[in-house]
Design a protein around this motif. Structure first.
Motif, mmCIF file in Angstrom:
data_model
loop_
_atom_site.group_PDB
_atom_site.id
_atom_site.type_symbol
_atom_site.label_atom_id
_atom_site.label_comp_id
_atom_site.label_asym_id
_atom_site.label_seq_id
_atom_site.Cartn_x
_atom_site.Cartn_y
_atom_site.Cartn_z
ATOM 1 N N ILE A 9 -59.833 52.881 30.937
ATOM 2 C CA ILE A 9 -59.678 53.924 31.946
ATOM 3 C C ILE A 9 -58.272 54.527 31.891
ATOM 4 O O ILE A 9 -58.107 55.746 32.037
ATOM 5 C CB ILE A 9 -59.986 53.370 33.355
ATOM 6 N N THR A 10 -57.277 53.683 31.650
ATOM 7 C CA THR A 10 -55.902 54.186 31.531
ATOM 8 C C THR A 10 -55.761 55.088 30.309
ATOM 9 O O THR A 10 -55.184 56.183 30.393
ATOM 10 C CB THR A 10 -54.909 53.008 31.445
ATOM 11 N N LEU A 11 -56.277 54.652 29.175
ATOM 12 C CA LEU A 11 -56.220 55.484 27.966
ATOM 13 C C LEU A 11 -57.019 56.770 28.153
ATOM 14 O O LEU A 11 -56.584 57.845 27.726
ATOM 15 C CB LEU A 11 -56.760 54.705 26.765
ATOM 16 N N GLY A 12 -58.178 56.651 28.790
ATOM 17 C CA GLY A 12 -58.988 57.836 29.036
ATOM 18 C C GLY A 12 -58.278 58.852 29.908
ATOM 19 O O GLY A 12 -58.451 60.064 29.739
ATOM 20 N N THR A 13 -57.448 58.364 30.825
ATOM 21 C CA THR A 13 -56.685 59.251 31.709
ATOM 22 C C THR A 13 -55.540 59.939 30.987
ATOM 23 O O THR A 13 -55.271 61.132 31.211
ATOM 24 C CB THR A 13 -56.123 58.453 32.906
ATOM 25 N N LEU A 14 -54.875 59.218 30.088
ATOM 26 C CA LEU A 14 -53.640 59.723 29.478
ATOM 27 C C LEU A 14 -53.819 60.395 28.113
ATOM 28 O O LEU A 14 -53.005 61.240 27.729
ATOM 29 C CB LEU A 14 -52.630 58.571 29.347
ATOM 30 N N LEU A 15 -54.866 60.037 27.401
ATOM 31 C CA LEU A 15 -55.071 60.620 26.063
ATOM 32 C C LEU A 15 -55.149 62.143 26.057
ATOM 33 O O LEU A 15 -54.570 62.788 25.165
ATOM 34 C CB LEU A 15 -56.321 60.028 25.417
ATOM 35 N N PRO A 16 -55.850 62.762 27.020
ATOM 36 C CA PRO A 16 -55.913 64.228 26.995
ATOM 37 C C PRO A 16 -54.538 64.895 27.018
ATOM 38 O O PRO A 16 -54.364 65.978 26.447
ATOM 39 C CB PRO A 16 -56.702 64.567 28.265
ATOM 40 N N PHE A 17 -53.563 64.241 27.657
ATOM 41 C CA PHE A 17 -52.222 64.818 27.742
ATOM 42 C C PHE A 17 -51.395 64.569 26.475
ATOM 43 O O PHE A 17 -50.442 65.302 26.199
ATOM 44 C CB PHE A 17 -51.473 64.244 28.950
ATOM 45 N N THR A 18 -51.741 63.526 25.716
ATOM 46 C CA THR A 18 -50.944 63.168 24.538
ATOM 47 C C THR A 18 -51.564 63.653 23.227
ATOM 48 O O THR A 18 -50.858 63.736 22.217
ATOM 49 C CB THR A 18 -50.762 61.639 24.464
ATOM 50 N N ILE A 19 -52.847 63.976 23.243
ATOM 51 C CA ILE A 19 -53.508 64.438 22.021
ATOM 52 C C ILE A 19 -52.790 65.626 21.370
ATOM 53 O O ILE A 19 -52.611 65.645 20.145
ATOM 54 C CB ILE A 19 -54.995 64.772 22.297
ATOM 55 N N SER A 24 -49.803 67.180 16.502
ATOM 56 C CA SER A 24 -48.841 68.267 16.261
ATOM 57 C C SER A 24 -48.322 68.301 14.829
ATOM 58 O O SER A 24 -47.855 69.336 14.351
ATOM 59 C CB SER A 24 -47.655 68.130 17.220
ATOM 60 N N GLY A 25 -48.383 67.156 14.145
ATOM 61 C CA GLY A 25 -47.818 67.098 12.797
ATOM 62 C C GLY A 25 -46.333 66.809 12.804
ATOM 63 O O GLY A 25 -45.729 66.588 11.747
ATOM 64 N N ASN A 26 -45.729 66.805 13.987
ATOM 65 C CA ASN A 26 -44.309 66.501 14.128
ATOM 66 C C ASN A 26 -44.156 64.983 14.266
ATOM 67 O O ASN A 26 -44.641 64.385 15.223
ATOM 68 C CB ASN A 26 -43.752 67.208 15.371
ATOM 69 N N SER A 27 -43.484 64.347 13.303
ATOM 70 C CA SER A 27 -43.383 62.887 13.278
ATOM 71 C C SER A 27 -42.705 62.333 14.534
ATOM 72 O O SER A 27 -43.067 61.257 15.022
ATOM 73 C CB SER A 27 -42.619 62.432 12.028
ATOM 74 N N THR A 28 -41.731 63.062 15.051
ATOM 75 C CA THR A 28 -41.034 62.605 16.263
ATOM 76 C C THR A 28 -41.980 62.619 17.457
ATOM 77 O O THR A 28 -42.027 61.655 18.244
ATOM 78 C CB THR A 28 -39.816 63.497 16.561
ATOM 79 N N TYR A 29 -42.736 63.701 17.609
ATOM 80 C CA TYR A 29 -43.700 63.798 18.710
ATOM 81 C C TYR A 29 -44.754 62.697 18.612
ATOM 82 O O TYR A 29 -45.150 62.101 19.618
ATOM 83 C CB TYR A 29 -44.390 65.163 18.692
ATOM 84 N N ILE A 30 -45.220 62.452 17.383
ATOM 85 C CA ILE A 30 -46.247 61.424 17.173
ATOM 86 C C ILE A 30 -45.705 60.052 17.546
ATOM 87 O O ILE A 30 -46.366 59.260 18.234
ATOM 88 C CB ILE A 30 -46.730 61.431 15.709
ATOM 89 N N GLU A 31 -44.482 59.775 17.109
ATOM 90 C CA GLU A 31 -43.854 58.481 17.399
ATOM 91 C C GLU A 31 -43.661 58.292 18.899
ATOM 92 O O GLU A 31 -44.004 57.235 19.452
ATOM 93 C CB GLU A 31 -42.500 58.400 16.699
ATOM 94 N N TYR A 32 -43.155 59.315 19.565
ATOM 95 C CA TYR A 32 -42.912 59.221 21.009
ATOM 96 C C TYR A 32 -44.226 59.080 21.788
ATOM 97 O O TYR A 32 -44.313 58.292 22.741
ATOM 98 C CB TYR A 32 -42.153 60.458 21.505
ATOM 99 N N SER A 33 -45.241 59.840 21.385
ATOM 100 C CA SER A 33 -46.530 59.775 22.070
ATOM 101 C C SER A 33 -47.158 58.398 21.909
ATOM 102 O O SER A 33 -47.727 57.844 22.862
ATOM 103 C CB SER A 33 -47.479 60.840 21.524
ATOM 104 N N ALA A 34 -47.080 57.851 20.700
ATOM 105 C CA ALA A 34 -47.642 56.524 20.436
ATOM 106 C C ALA A 34 -46.931 55.459 21.270
ATOM 107 O O ALA A 34 -47.590 54.575 21.851
ATOM 108 C CB ALA A 34 -47.539 56.193 18.950
ATOM 109 N N CYS A 35 -45.615 55.548 21.346
ATOM 110 C CA CYS A 35 -44.842 54.582 22.150
ATOM 111 C C CYS A 35 -45.207 54.692 23.629
ATOM 112 O O CYS A 35 -45.323 53.679 24.331
ATOM 113 C CB CYS A 35 -43.346 54.812 21.963
#
Length: 264
Positions: A9-19, A24-35
């Motif tokens: 439920i937590t991932l389902g809530t937050l994934l739409p905002f981080t997808i 994006s293809g930007n490695s920094t954005y991907i790293e920050y979003s994953a963290c």
């Protein structure tokens, strides 16, 4: 709710905002979003360190569990040692009960601050610098994950006292996470996971078909009312006592396995 339900439920809530950032293809954005997502998942399990048994946190993030249990004991010791119950006029005793201080906003704040400081210290020792953005995302992820945990538990029969230990503001629903009858289970936790994850799935499909541009700020803003609407539905339906929500346990488990396969 159960640990796996808190995570989904937590991932389902937050994934739409981080997808949008993950794609994006930007490695920094991907790293920050994953963290941020990892911190949120950890946070979604942290309050259950007070369960008295071995919660999902123990098996998935044992190091965090080993910090949370002594932290809870330290809070209890501090309240008694410094007579804070009388000095702060606490309405409830701070003890080792499940859904006590660690399932309250003050517990969320203390545990988030503690784990964040430890994570930042480890990062500093490893890289000899403090990444302010990453540190902020870790703190925010842990806090949001724990807040959503409390919100999710507020949908269950036991509920959450949001003012603990200062007063009473108990919010509860009618969902029973442990079924009374072995042949029946409440389908609502599975339904909530499915609906929230469906938002992310639709975004991915629309992005693949180039129907929407996830980098468009208007698209990103439109995600907010959709997720809020989902949560209003969750809170509203969690209050229902209707037997309509009870389904055959094997059928519910089949649906859960389907969701798990999609998640992989």
């Amino acid at each position: 709710m159960l640990g796996k339900e808190h995570i989904s439920i937590t991932l389902g809530t937050l994934l739409p905002f981080t997808i949008p950032y993950l794609l994006s293809g930007n490695s920094t954005y991907i790293e920050y979003s994953a963290c941020f997502l990892i911190a949120s998942v950890v946070g979604s399990l942290m309050p259950d360190a007070d369960s008295g048994g071995k919660p999902r946190l123990y098996y998935d993030f044992g190091v965090i569990y080993d910090i949370m249990v002594p932290l809870q004991k330290f809070i209890i010791w501090s309240v008694k040692r410094f007579n804070l119950s009388n000095k702060m006029r606490l309405e409830y005793e701070v003890d080792g009960r499940h859904r006590g201080v660690m399932h309250s906003p003050i517990g969320v704040l203390i545990s988030t601050f503690t784990i964040s400081i430890i994570a930042i210290a480890i990062g500093f020792m490893a890289f000899q610098e403090i990444n302010i953005v990453l540190s902020t995302l870790i703190f925010t992820g842990l806090a949001i994950g724990q807040f959503l945990h409390l919100l999710e538990d507020s949908c269950t029969v036991s509920g959450i006292n949001w003012y603990f230990p200062f007063g009473t503001k108990k919010i509860n629903g009618e969902i029973r996470t442990y079924r009374k009858a072995k042949s029946k289970r409440d389908v609502r936790p599975v339904l909530y996971q499915s609906l929230l994850l469906l938002v992310s799935l639709i975004l991915l499909i629309f992005n693949t078909l180039k129907i929407v541009d996830l980098n468009d700020s208007m698209i990103q803003l439109s995600i907010i009312p959709v997720v809020v609407s989902m949560w209003l539905f969750i809170i509203f339906t969690s209050k229902s006592r209707n037997e309509f929500w009870k389904m055959d346990a094997k059928e519910v488990r089949r649906i859960e396995r389907s969701i798990e396969r999609i998640g992989r």
